[in-house]
Design a protein around this motif. Sequence first.
Motif, PDB file in Angstrom:
ATOM      1  N   GLY A  38      44.781 -11.372  55.894  1.00  0.00           N
ATOM      2  CA  GLY A  38      45.463 -10.302  56.612  1.00  0.00           C
ATOM      3  C   GLY A  38      46.840 -10.654  57.130  1.00  0.00           C
ATOM      4  N   PRO A  39      47.049 -11.811  57.773  1.00  0.00           N
ATOM      5  CA  PRO A  39      48.378 -12.145  58.301  1.00  0.00           C
ATOM      6  C   PRO A  39      49.457 -12.230  57.235  1.00  0.00           C
ATOM      7  CG  PRO A  39      46.692 -13.548  59.274  1.00  0.00           C
ATOM      8  CD  PRO A  39      46.026 -12.792  58.175  1.00  0.00           C
ATOM      9  N   TYR A  40      49.059 -12.483  55.985  1.00  0.00           N
ATOM     10  CA  TYR A  40      50.059 -12.620  54.933  1.00  0.00           C
ATOM     11  C   TYR A  40      50.576 -11.278  54.443  1.00  0.00           C
ATOM     12  CZ  TYR A  40      48.491 -17.413  54.892  1.00  0.00           C
ATOM     13  OH  TYR A  40      48.182 -18.688  55.263  1.00  0.00           O
ATOM     14  N   TRP A  41      49.986 -10.197  54.942  1.00  0.00           N
ATOM     15  CA  TRP A  41      50.425  -8.870  54.516  1.00  0.00           C
ATOM     16  C   TRP A  41      51.426  -8.269  55.505  1.00  0.00           C
ATOM     17  CZ3 TRP A  41      49.143 -10.669  50.596  1.00  0.00           C
ATOM     18  CH2 TRP A  41      47.914 -10.670  49.958  1.00  0.00           C
ATOM     19  N   SER A  42      51.963  -9.066  56.410  1.00  0.00           N
ATOM     20  CA  SER A  42      52.931  -8.531  57.369  1.00  0.00           C
ATOM     21  C   SER A  42      54.266  -8.269  56.679  1.00  0.00           C
ATOM     22  CB  SER A  42      53.135  -9.505  58.518  1.00  0.00           C
ATOM     23  OG  SER A  42      53.816 -10.657  58.067  1.00  0.00           O
ATOM     24  N   GLU A  43      55.000  -7.347  57.260  1.00  0.00           N
ATOM     25  CA  GLU A  43      56.327  -7.044  56.721  1.00  0.00           C
ATOM     26  C   GLU A  43      57.238  -8.265  56.821  1.00  0.00           C
ATOM     27  OE1 GLU A  43      57.944  -3.595  58.558  1.00  0.00           O
ATOM     28  OE2 GLU A  43      56.382  -2.265  57.827  1.00  0.00           O
TER      29      GLU A  43
END
Length: 240
Positions: free
Chosen positions: A145-150
Motif C-alpha cells: 500500500g505505501p508504494y502506491w502514494s503519489e
Amino acid sequence: MRPDLADDVSHAHRPQVGPRAARATTGIRTTAIVALALTAILLAGCAFVAAGDESPASETRTETAAAADAWEPNLPTWDGLPSNPISPEEYAATFMQANPDNPQHRKLDGILEYYTEAATAFPLPLPDGYTFPADPGYYDRPEDGPYWSEIVTANRIFWYWEFANVDAARTALSHGDDEAATAYFDVIREGYLSAAFPNNYAGDTPSEWYDNMRGAMRDGDFDSSDNLMHNPFPWEPPAG
C-alpha cells in the motif's frame, strides 16, 4: 601534350639531311612519342590505383574506436508512453500536491492512472531511445500500500528521467563525446533547479543536491551513480 621536337632545335644550326637520315629521325621521333604516351598511361593508372587503395585506409585511420570498456546505453525494451510535456510549474501544481508527511495512498487502478498521466506530462526531456514504461510493474498487494502514494510515484518518474540522462551522458563520455555529455548534465541541472524537482526533499537546496550528486560526474567520476542511482522501472515489490 604531344611535344614539338622540331622546335627544340635552332633553325640557325639545323643540319641538312638526306632522305634516309630524315626517315631515321622520323622513326626516332615516333618511338619517343609512343614511349611518352605509354608512360603517361601507366602513371595515370598507378595514380588511380593508389587513390583507390588510400581511401578506405584513410577512413579507417580517422574512425574513433570506442574503448574496450566503453559504457553502453541501458536502453529500455518496454513499450513506452507518449510524451506530451507541460511546463514544470503546471506539472508541479497538478501532480506534486501530496503532503510528504501524509502521502495519498491509492488502489492500483488509481495509482496507475495517476502514473500514466504524470509520466506522459513530465516536462523534462528524456534522451533519444529512452521512454517511461507503459507498464511500470506495479503490483496490487495489501502490504505494498505505501508504494502506491503519489509522492513515491512522482519520485520514481523523476528518478528514471535522471537515470536516463546520466546513462546517456556516461555513454557519450566513454565514446569521447564530451560535448554531448555536458549537454545531458546541463539538462539534469536545469531539472534540479526547476519546479519539477520533487518537493518532498528536505535540507539541502536543489543546487546543492545537484552539486553533491552530479558534480563529479562531469569529470567522469561515476562512483555516486554506481552507489546510488538505479533504474526504478519496472518496479518490483521488496523480497520477503
